[in-house]
Design a protein around this motif. Structure first.
Motif, PDB file in Angstrom:
ATOM      1  N   ASN A 135       0.953  -1.204  -0.125  1.00 56.41           N
ATOM      2  CA  ASN A 135      -0.026  -0.100   0.055  1.00 56.41           C
ATOM      3  C   ASN A 135       0.666   1.235   0.085  1.00 56.41           C
ATOM      4  O   ASN A 135       0.591   2.193  -0.818  1.00 56.41           O
ATOM      5  N   ALA A 136       2.133   1.407   0.927  1.00 56.96           N
ATOM      6  CA  ALA A 136       2.762   2.316   0.841  1.00 56.96           C
ATOM      7  C   ALA A 136       3.581   2.550  -0.577  1.00 56.96           C
ATOM      8  O   ALA A 136       3.657   3.618  -1.012  1.00 56.96           O
ATOM      9  N   ASP A 137       3.806   1.576  -1.310  1.00 57.02           N
ATOM     10  CA  ASP A 137       4.586   1.769  -2.574  1.00 57.02           C
ATOM     11  C   ASP A 137       3.424   2.285  -3.512  1.00 57.02           C
ATOM     12  O   ASP A 137       3.713   3.156  -4.318  1.00 57.02           O
ATOM     13  N   LYS A 138       2.067   1.859  -3.527  1.00 61.17           N
ATOM     14  CA  LYS A 138       1.148   2.372  -4.499  1.00 61.17           C
ATOM     15  C   LYS A 138       0.840   3.939  -3.973  1.00 61.17           C
ATOM     16  O   LYS A 138       0.519   4.885  -5.028  1.00 61.17           O
ATOM     17  N   GLU A 139       1.099   4.512  -2.739  1.00 58.06           N
ATOM     18  CA  GLU A 139       0.904   5.797  -2.316  1.00 58.06           C
ATOM     19  C   GLU A 139       1.864   6.859  -2.887  1.00 58.06           C
ATOM     20  O   GLU A 139       1.807   7.699  -3.011  1.00 58.06           O
ATOM     21  N   ARG A 140       3.242   6.042  -2.887  1.00 62.01           N
ATOM     22  CA  ARG A 140       4.315   6.696  -3.145  1.00 62.01           C
ATOM     23  C   ARG A 140       4.388   7.489  -4.673  1.00 62.01           C
ATOM     24  O   ARG A 140       4.107   6.438  -5.275  1.00 62.01           O
ATOM     25  N   PRO A 141       4.835   8.510  -4.871  1.00 69.52           N
ATOM     26  CA  PRO A 141       4.757   9.049  -6.199  1.00 69.52           C
ATOM     27  C   PRO A 141       5.955   8.102  -6.996  1.00 69.52           C
ATOM     28  O   PRO A 141       6.769   7.485  -6.430  1.00 69.52           O
ATOM     29  N   PHE A 142       5.935   8.433  -8.347  1.00 72.16           N
ATOM     30  CA  PHE A 142       6.449   7.615  -9.317  1.00 72.16           C
ATOM     31  C   PHE A 142       8.179   7.824  -9.060  1.00 72.16           C
ATOM     32  O   PHE A 142       8.903   6.709  -8.928  1.00 72.16           O
ATOM     33  N   PHE A 143       8.444   9.170  -8.677  1.00 70.58           N
ATOM     34  CA  PHE A 143      10.048   9.421  -8.219  1.00 70.58           C
ATOM     35  C   PHE A 143       9.628  10.394  -7.016  1.00 70.58           C
ATOM     36  O   PHE A 143       9.022  11.239  -7.229  1.00 70.58           O
ATOM     37  N   SER A 144      10.464  10.014  -6.079  1.00 71.25           N
ATOM     38  CA  SER A 144      10.384  10.965  -4.690  1.00 71.25           C
ATOM     39  C   SER A 144      11.744  10.778  -4.141  1.00 71.25           C
ATOM     40  O   SER A 144      12.490  10.015  -4.192  1.00 71.25           O
ATOM     41  N   VAL A 145      12.192  12.099  -3.513  1.00 69.61           N
ATOM     42  CA  VAL A 145      13.303  12.039  -2.692  1.00 69.61           C
ATOM     43  C   VAL A 145      12.939  12.800  -1.725  1.00 69.61           C
ATOM     44  O   VAL A 145      11.892  13.872  -1.544  1.00 69.61           O
ATOM     45  N   THR A 146      13.350  12.429  -0.483  1.00 71.68           N
ATOM     46  CA  THR A 146      12.865  12.815   0.927  1.00 71.68           C
ATOM     47  C   THR A 146      14.282  13.225   1.782  1.00 71.68           C
ATOM     48  O   THR A 146      15.035  12.281   2.184  1.00 71.68           O
ATOM     49  N   ASP A 147      14.290  14.421   2.175  1.00 68.73           N
ATOM     50  CA  ASP A 147      15.409  14.870   3.069  1.00 68.73           C
ATOM     51  C   ASP A 147      16.747  14.149   2.912  1.00 68.73           C
ATOM     52  O   ASP A 147      17.566  13.615   3.634  1.00 68.73           O
ATOM     53  N   LEU A 148      17.029  14.695   1.542  1.00 67.84           N
ATOM     54  CA  LEU A 148      18.389  14.307   0.798  1.00 67.84           C
ATOM     55  C   LEU A 148      19.465  15.001   1.609  1.00 67.84           C
ATOM     56  O   LEU A 148      19.673  16.327   1.241  1.00 67.84           O
ATOM     57  N   HIS A 149      20.625  14.327   1.879  1.00 66.85           N
ATOM     58  CA  HIS A 149      21.950  15.132   2.396  1.00 66.85           C
ATOM     59  C   HIS A 149      22.996  14.583   1.966  1.00 66.85           C
ATOM     60  O   HIS A 149      23.167  13.117   1.964  1.00 66.85           O
ATOM     61  N   ALA A 150      23.718  14.976   0.954  1.00 63.89           N
ATOM     62  CA  ALA A 150      24.896  14.534   0.548  1.00 63.89           C
ATOM     63  C   ALA A 150      26.190  15.366   0.669  1.00 63.89           C
ATOM     64  O   ALA A 150      26.174  16.749   0.777  1.00 63.89           O
ATOM     65  N   TYR A 151      27.446  14.761   0.565  1.00 61.08           N
ATOM     66  CA  TYR A 151      28.603  15.368   0.834  1.00 61.08           C
ATOM     67  C   TYR A 151      29.763  15.041  -0.385  1.00 61.08           C
ATOM     68  O   TYR A 151      29.790  13.979  -0.808  1.00 61.08           O
ATOM     69  N   TYR A 152      30.643  16.052  -0.567  1.00 60.78           N
ATOM     70  CA  TYR A 152      31.920  15.796  -1.216  1.00 60.78           C
ATOM     71  C   TYR A 152      32.764  15.927   0.022  1.00 60.78           C
ATOM     72  O   TYR A 152      33.271  17.008   0.278  1.00 60.78           O
ATOM     73  N   GLY A 153      33.492  14.710   0.482  1.00 59.14           N
ATOM     74  CA  GLY A 153      34.416  14.827   1.583  1.00 59.14           C
ATOM     75  C   GLY A 153      33.566  15.486   2.450  1.00 59.14           C
ATOM     76  O   GLY A 153      32.577  14.977   3.273  1.00 59.14           O
ATOM     77  N   GLU A 154      34.106  16.761   3.179  1.00 63.93           N
ATOM     78  CA  GLU A 154      33.589  17.431   4.179  1.00 63.93           C
ATOM     79  C   GLU A 154      32.520  18.550   3.815  1.00 63.93           C
ATOM     80  O   GLU A 154      31.802  19.101   4.386  1.00 63.93           O
ATOM     81  N   SER A 155      32.586  18.657   2.528  1.00 69.71           N
ATOM     82  CA  SER A 155      31.754  20.022   1.926  1.00 69.71           C
ATOM     83  C   SER A 155      30.205  19.283   1.769  1.00 69.71           C
ATOM     84  O   SER A 155      29.891  18.146   1.196  1.00 69.71           O
ATOM     85  N   TYR A 156      29.482  20.047   2.412  1.00 63.47           N
ATOM     86  CA  TYR A 156      28.006  19.742   2.738  1.00 63.47           C
ATOM     87  C   TYR A 156      27.096  20.165   1.439  1.00 63.47           C
ATOM     88  O   TYR A 156      26.933  21.507   1.588  1.00 63.47           O
ATOM     89  N   ILE A 157      26.984  19.648   0.288  1.00 60.50           N
ATOM     90  CA  ILE A 157      26.771  20.022  -0.875  1.00 60.50           C
ATOM     91  C   ILE A 157      25.076  19.991  -1.008  1.00 60.50           C
ATOM     92  O   ILE A 157      24.672  20.664  -1.868  1.00 60.50           O
ATOM     93  N   VAL A 158      24.326  18.923  -0.549  1.00 61.12           N
ATOM     94  CA  VAL A 158      22.985  18.782  -0.959  1.00 61.12           C
ATOM     95  C   VAL A 158      22.247  18.674   0.583  1.00 61.12           C
ATOM     96  O   VAL A 158      22.820  17.791   1.409  1.00 61.12           O
ATOM     97  N   GLN A 159      21.687  19.715   0.657  1.00 59.93           N
ATOM     98  CA  GLN A 159      21.158  20.008   2.401  1.00 59.93           C
ATOM     99  C   GLN A 159      19.665  19.879   2.653  1.00 59.93           C
ATOM    100  O   GLN A 159      18.930  20.783   2.657  1.00 59.93           O
ATOM    101  N   GLY A 160      19.491  18.341   2.630  1.00 61.61           N
ATOM    102  CA  GLY A 160      18.006  18.207   2.998  1.00 61.61           C
ATOM    103  C   GLY A 160      16.892  18.448   1.963  1.00 61.61           C
ATOM    104  O   GLY A 160      15.788  18.709   2.474  1.00 61.61           O
ATOM    105  N   ILE A 161      17.270  18.185   0.562  1.00 61.09           N
ATOM    106  CA  ILE A 161      16.097  18.384  -0.392  1.00 61.09           C
ATOM    107  C   ILE A 161      15.161  17.335  -0.344  1.00 61.09           C
ATOM    108  O   ILE A 161      15.504  16.016  -0.197  1.00 61.09           O
ATOM    109  N   SER A 162      13.877  17.796  -0.766  1.00 60.43           N
ATOM    110  CA  SER A 162      12.857  16.615  -0.990  1.00 60.43           C
ATOM    111  C   SER A 162      11.874  17.279  -1.967  1.00 60.43           C
ATOM    112  O   SER A 162      11.937  18.605  -2.377  1.00 60.43           O
TER     113      SER A 162
END
Length: 251
Positions: A13-40
């Motif tokens: 049921n969760a899969d059916k409700e989830r959009p085709f593509f979704s990003v939730t609270d995404l955080h990513a780094y290049y080494g120590e550089s905080y480059i993607v800061q919590g995007i959804s």
């Protein structure tokens, strides 16, 4: 007590409700550089999203995180494509799950002809278009099928890079600066192809400095600023809002 059957049903049921593509609270780094800061963000099947922002806003880093490349490193968040958890995958697994990234540098393989580049892309399981279908939509590639890929013009290399993604089983196409360095007449040709891809129901995210061209093609728009999302809405809202364009896109 919750049974195994109930857990399976809840997950379904969760899969059916989830959009085709979704990003939730995404955080990513290049080494120590905080480059993607919590995007959804989320995107329905068959729509085009323009991911915009000034240079250094984090757009390409976001695309690379979606595609599960080694850099930047995902530290937190979830990425779902058609019910599949991309955040738990490596880049080759994400590609097999249907995510295809066309990078800015196109990465045409040296020493291989146009046709060999396309054939090599079909080696992995999950074929998409036949090579002849690519040639039908990219006549220039058909004319140069026996020419080494790296000797093509910039526009032709972009066509080859897109065609190479389409011969895979593509559910989500990520395009990083598809118009970069191309003459206006070639940009129009690429736009025509992307409109046709949209009609075929292929979900697409475009990162592009030529924001107006990307917005004309897109359904939705997300504007990034220093690694965060500053705006989410329709593409037309951005085209109609001069103040927003000036503040975040300098146009």
């Amino acid at each position: 007590m919750t049974t195994t059957t109930e857990l399976t049903q809840n997950a379904s049921n969760a899969d059916k409700e989830r959009p085709f593509f979704s990003v939730t609270d995404l955080h990513a780094y290049y080494g120590e550089s905080y480059i993607v800061q919590g995007i959804s963000l989320e995107l329905p099947k068959g729509e085009i999203l323009a991911l915009l922002g000034r240079n250094g806003a984090g757009k390409t880093s976001a695309l690379r995180t979606f595609a599960r490349t080694e850099d930047p490193q995902l530290k937190q968040g979830e990425i779902w494509l058609d019910g599949q958890p991309l955040h738990k995958m490596r880049s080759h697994e994400a590609a097999m799950a249907g995510l295809q990234l066309v990078p800015e540098d196109r990465r045409i393989i040296q020493g291989l002809t146009v046709e060999e580049n396309l054939t090599l892309a079909q080696v992995a399981p999950g074929h998409g278009w036949a090579i002849e279908q690519v040639y039908e939509r990219f006549p220039r590639l058909a004319e140069r099928r026996n020419q080494e890929g790296v000797t093509l013009s910039g526009g032709e290399q972009q066509m080859l890079a897109i065609g190479r993604a389409l011969v895979r089983d593509v559910k989500l196409l990520l395009l990083d600066e598809p118009y970069e360095g191309l003459a206006p007449v070639i940009v129009q040709e690429i736009e025509k192809i992307l409109k046709e891809i949209k009609l075929l129901g292929i979900t697409t995210i475009i990162v592009e400095q030529n924001a107006v061209a990307a917005l004309r093609l897109a359904d939705k728009a997300v504007i990034m600023d220093t690694g965060e999302i500053a705006f989410t809405g329709s593409a037309q809202e951005v085209l109609d809002n001069e103040e927003l364009r000036h503040e975040y896109l300098a146009i």
